[in-house]
Design a protein around this motif. Sequence first.
Motif, PDB file in Angstrom:
ATOM      1  N   ALA A  46       0.844  -1.204   0.000  1.00 21.92           N
ATOM      2  CA  ALA A  46       0.000   0.000   0.000  1.00 21.92           C
ATOM      3  C   ALA A  46       0.872   1.244   0.000  1.00 21.92           C
ATOM      4  O   ALA A  46       0.594   2.220  -0.696  1.00 21.92           O
ATOM      5  CB  ALA A  46      -0.932  -0.018   1.207  1.00 21.92           C
ATOM      6  N   GLU A  47       1.946   1.218   0.771  1.00 21.42           N
ATOM      7  CA  GLU A  47       2.842   2.380   0.782  1.00 21.42           C
ATOM      8  C   GLU A  47       3.500   2.562  -0.585  1.00 21.42           C
ATOM      9  O   GLU A  47       3.652   3.688  -1.061  1.00 21.42           O
ATOM     10  CB  GLU A  47       3.903   2.224   1.878  1.00 21.42           C
ATOM     11  N   GLU A  48       3.869   1.459  -1.207  1.00 21.72           N
ATOM     12  CA  GLU A  48       4.459   1.586  -2.544  1.00 21.72           C
ATOM     13  C   GLU A  48       3.470   2.212  -3.525  1.00 21.72           C
ATOM     14  O   GLU A  48       3.843   3.000  -4.392  1.00 21.72           O
ATOM     15  CB  GLU A  48       4.890   0.207  -3.059  1.00 21.72           C
ATOM     16  N   VAL A  49       2.200   1.836  -3.372  1.00 15.62           N
ATOM     17  CA  VAL A  49       1.173   2.415  -4.244  1.00 15.62           C
ATOM     18  C   VAL A  49       1.089   3.923  -3.997  1.00 15.62           C
ATOM     19  O   VAL A  49       1.064   4.717  -4.939  1.00 15.62           O
ATOM     20  CB  VAL A  49      -0.202   1.741  -3.998  1.00 15.62           C
ATOM     21  N   VAL A  50       1.076   4.317  -2.725  1.00  9.52           N
ATOM     22  CA  VAL A  50       0.997   5.743  -2.393  1.00  9.52           C
ATOM     23  C   VAL A  50       2.168   6.491  -3.035  1.00  9.52           C
ATOM     24  O   VAL A  50       2.002   7.541  -3.672  1.00  9.52           O
ATOM     25  CB  VAL A  50       1.002   5.953  -0.860  1.00  9.52           C
ATOM     26  N   GLN A  51       3.349   5.933  -2.902  1.00 11.79           N
ATOM     27  CA  GLN A  51       4.526   6.599  -3.484  1.00 11.79           C
ATOM     28  C   GLN A  51       4.383   6.756  -4.998  1.00 11.79           C
ATOM     29  O   GLN A  51       4.633   7.820  -5.551  1.00 11.79           O
ATOM     30  CB  GLN A  51       5.784   5.785  -3.172  1.00 11.79           C
ATOM     31  N   GLU A  52       3.952   5.684  -5.618  1.00  9.89           N
ATOM     32  CA  GLU A  52       3.814   5.709  -7.081  1.00  9.89           C
ATOM     33  C   GLU A  52       2.762   6.744  -7.510  1.00  9.89           C
ATOM     34  O   GLU A  52       2.944   7.464  -8.482  1.00  9.89           O
ATOM     35  CB  GLU A  52       3.439   4.301  -7.569  1.00  9.89           C
ATOM     36  N   VAL A  53       1.673   6.800  -6.746  1.00  6.04           N
ATOM     37  CA  VAL A  53       0.607   7.752  -7.081  1.00  6.04           C
ATOM     38  C   VAL A  53       1.134   9.188  -7.000  1.00  6.04           C
ATOM     39  O   VAL A  53       0.903  10.005  -7.895  1.00  6.04           O
ATOM     40  CB  VAL A  53      -0.611   7.561  -6.142  1.00  6.04           C
ATOM     41  N   PHE A  54       1.873   9.486  -5.951  1.00 14.42           N
ATOM     42  CA  PHE A  54       2.353  10.865  -5.809  1.00 14.42           C
ATOM     43  C   PHE A  54       3.504  11.170  -6.771  1.00 14.42           C
ATOM     44  O   PHE A  54       3.674  12.321  -7.184  1.00 14.42           O
ATOM     45  CB  PHE A  54       2.678  11.183  -4.344  1.00 14.42           C
ATOM     46  N   ILE A  55       4.248  10.138  -7.144  1.00  9.23           N
ATOM     47  CA  ILE A  55       5.251  10.339  -8.193  1.00  9.23           C
ATOM     48  C   ILE A  55       4.557  10.680  -9.512  1.00  9.23           C
ATOM     49  O   ILE A  55       4.948  11.602 -10.232  1.00  9.23           O
ATOM     50  CB  ILE A  55       6.134   9.076  -8.353  1.00  9.23           C
ATOM     51  N   LYS A  56       3.465   9.959  -9.792  1.00 10.70           N
ATOM     52  CA  LYS A  56       2.717  10.253 -11.024  1.00 10.70           C
ATOM     53  C   LYS A  56       2.085  11.639 -10.968  1.00 10.70           C
ATOM     54  O   LYS A  56       1.980  12.328 -11.978  1.00 10.70           O
ATOM     55  CB  LYS A  56       1.623   9.207 -11.235  1.00 10.70           C
ATOM     56  N   LEU A  57       1.669  12.005  -9.756  1.00  9.91           N
ATOM     57  CA  LEU A  57       1.049  13.323  -9.598  1.00  9.91           C
ATOM     58  C   LEU A  57       2.070  14.429  -9.885  1.00  9.91           C
ATOM     59  O   LEU A  57       1.774  15.431 -10.515  1.00  9.91           O
ATOM     60  CB  LEU A  57       0.527  13.447  -8.155  1.00  9.91           C
ATOM     61  N   TRP A  58       3.266  14.196  -9.448  1.00  9.45           N
ATOM     62  CA  TRP A  58       4.339  15.204  -9.590  1.00  9.45           C
ATOM     63  C   TRP A  58       4.882  15.235 -11.014  1.00  9.45           C
ATOM     64  O   TRP A  58       5.284  16.280 -11.503  1.00  9.45           O
ATOM     65  CB  TRP A  58       5.439  14.876  -8.577  1.00  9.45           C
ATOM     66  N   ASN A  59       4.896  14.085 -11.666  1.00 15.21           N
ATOM     67  CA  ASN A  59       5.396  14.010 -13.053  1.00 15.21           C
ATOM     68  C   ASN A  59       4.278  13.572 -13.974  1.00 15.21           C
ATOM     69  O   ASN A  59       4.271  12.456 -14.464  1.00 15.21           O
ATOM     70  CB  ASN A  59       6.507  12.967 -13.166  1.00 15.21           C
ATOM     71  N   PRO A  60       3.296  14.418 -14.175  1.00 16.83           N
ATOM     72  CA  PRO A  60       2.098  13.928 -14.856  1.00 16.83           C
ATOM     73  C   PRO A  60       2.340  13.593 -16.328  1.00 16.83           C
ATOM     74  O   PRO A  60       2.859  14.412 -17.075  1.00 16.83           O
ATOM     75  CB  PRO A  60       1.111  15.084 -14.721  1.00 16.83           C
ATOM     76  N   HIS A  61       1.972  12.371 -16.683  1.00 15.07           N
ATOM     77  CA  HIS A  61       1.951  12.024 -18.105  1.00 15.07           C
ATOM     78  C   HIS A  61       0.615  12.404 -18.712  1.00 15.07           C
ATOM     79  O   HIS A  61       0.526  12.759 -19.862  1.00 15.07           O
ATOM     80  CB  HIS A  61       2.201  10.523 -18.283  1.00 15.07           C
ATOM     81  N   SER A  62      -0.429  12.282 -17.901  1.00 16.00           N
ATOM     82  CA  SER A  62      -1.719  12.793 -18.370  1.00 16.00           C
ATOM     83  C   SER A  62      -2.273  13.662 -17.244  1.00 16.00           C
ATOM     84  O   SER A  62      -2.865  13.187 -16.302  1.00 16.00           O
ATOM     85  CB  SER A  62      -2.666  11.643 -18.700  1.00 16.00           C
ATOM     86  N   PRO A  63      -1.992  14.967 -17.356  1.00 14.56           N
ATOM     87  CA  PRO A  63      -2.293  15.876 -16.243  1.00 14.56           C
ATOM     88  C   PRO A  63      -3.788  15.960 -15.950  1.00 14.56           C
ATOM     89  O   PRO A  63      -4.621  15.677 -16.795  1.00 14.56           O
ATOM     90  CB  PRO A  63      -1.787  17.227 -16.747  1.00 14.56           C
ATOM     91  N   TYR A  64      -4.065  16.375 -14.733  1.00 19.49           N
ATOM     92  CA  TYR A  64      -5.448  16.564 -14.317  1.00 19.49           C
ATOM     93  C   TYR A  64      -5.962  17.887 -14.842  1.00 19.49           C
ATOM     94  O   TYR A  64      -5.225  18.874 -14.933  1.00 19.49           O
ATOM     95  CB  TYR A  64      -5.512  16.561 -12.784  1.00 19.49           C
TER      96      TYR A  64
END
Lengths: 188, 265
Positions: A46-64
């Motif tokens: 679960a922690e790895e998922v959290v890290q990955e999510v926030f990494i994606k948030l910071w480096n957006p490939h498909s921004p919000y």
Amino acid sequence: MTEPRDLDLYQNLVNGDKKALEALYDRYEKLVYSFAYRMTKDPELAEEVVQEVFIKLWNPHSPYSSEKGKFSSWLLTMTRNTALDFLRKQANKPTVEYEERDSPQEAADSPGELLEVKEQSQLVRRAVQRLKKDQKQIIELFYFQGLTHEKIAVRTGLPLGTVKGRIRLALKHLRTHINEEGGKVNGY
Amino acid sequence: MATNRAHCDQLIDYFNGHLSGEEKKAFEEHLNTCTECQEELNEWNALIDELPYDSEPVTPPEGMKERTLAAVFKEDETSKAEKDDESNQTQAISPFTHAEKAPVKKFPSKKWVLPAAAAFLLSLGGNVFLFNQLQQQSTELTQSQETIDELMQFVTLSPVNTEEAAPAGTASIVRRGSEVSVVINASSLGPLRDNEVYQVWLIEGDSPDTPQRAGTFVSSETGDGTVVFTMENFNPEQWNTIAISHEPDADSQTPEGEVILASEL
């Protein structure tokens, strides 16, 4: 108290503001982690998922963007997809499986967390609890474990052609319960 | 129409990300023309406003924020060097290693329950590691449920093959309010290879051919294993045997491997 809106924080984040990322992290840490934990049933994964999510948030490939709906929904969709990804990779390393959830472990409130999240959580959990056992099971397999159509059929003992109908039925009951539980949940 | 139906049947696998590149592309072409699938997919996507909230709010592990922010900003630097390299991203985010897991994550951890629960578990298998985990968890979580656990049944699991170094185990059935938890402790388990796991089965008196899978666990390096699972509407009359089998992977729907431990209930 006027908290900055998610969208404003996100805009700052896109412009490289680390504090904005941290603020969004504080706001959604527990929700994202709890959901990831619910799906993976494993605190480390679960922690790895959290890290990955926030990494994606910071480096957006498909921004919000606001056309994509609420920020929290977008973030949770990303969480679910990431968790499913990790679950697929981890399929070889199974952990303990729970038939049903154990007693609730209410966590203490954390600063910056949204009250709305807590209320929504109580409401949805009450609604899910009211479902019949087989309905809870199919939602668990379909939504939280993200199994294939075939595996859901095997695990539930249903014919392949029946699975989608049963999911539909379970979700229909869920929606009824949510509405009855006083949810103004549909359609923000 | 037959192919159309076949496509519609792929909606679950599409939603859960199980389609390969080509299958996905073919399905998306179908999706463009199938309003039924579109509507269903929209409904499923909308579940993100509801179902994630069915998660128990759990307190994240201590230090997760620092580790996450460090990973995010470290990733930021590497991604400047190697932009768009996704495989790099997933490797850079694990500052910890996977320790052997003790499956105690959801065991109740309210402080006043702890001494009793811990003593109870210790009495089963002397599983000190589990005890430590419980203590650790108690500092991380607070709990609001106020119930008293009641031991309904305690059985010793007997090895099916009595070779040297045969495994040993116990099963305890504990009532907590309306829920029943089953705690299995086993020791002297043989090593697991690849995807192998141990699985717990409950077998009904009326239908011994359809055992119900109740839990899955892996053993530690020392050959110990513990699993806790909770069942609603547990009827002690319903089950007459509990068994542990050694399975090739966690997907077995019925015991495929060898049954190593069993007991009547």
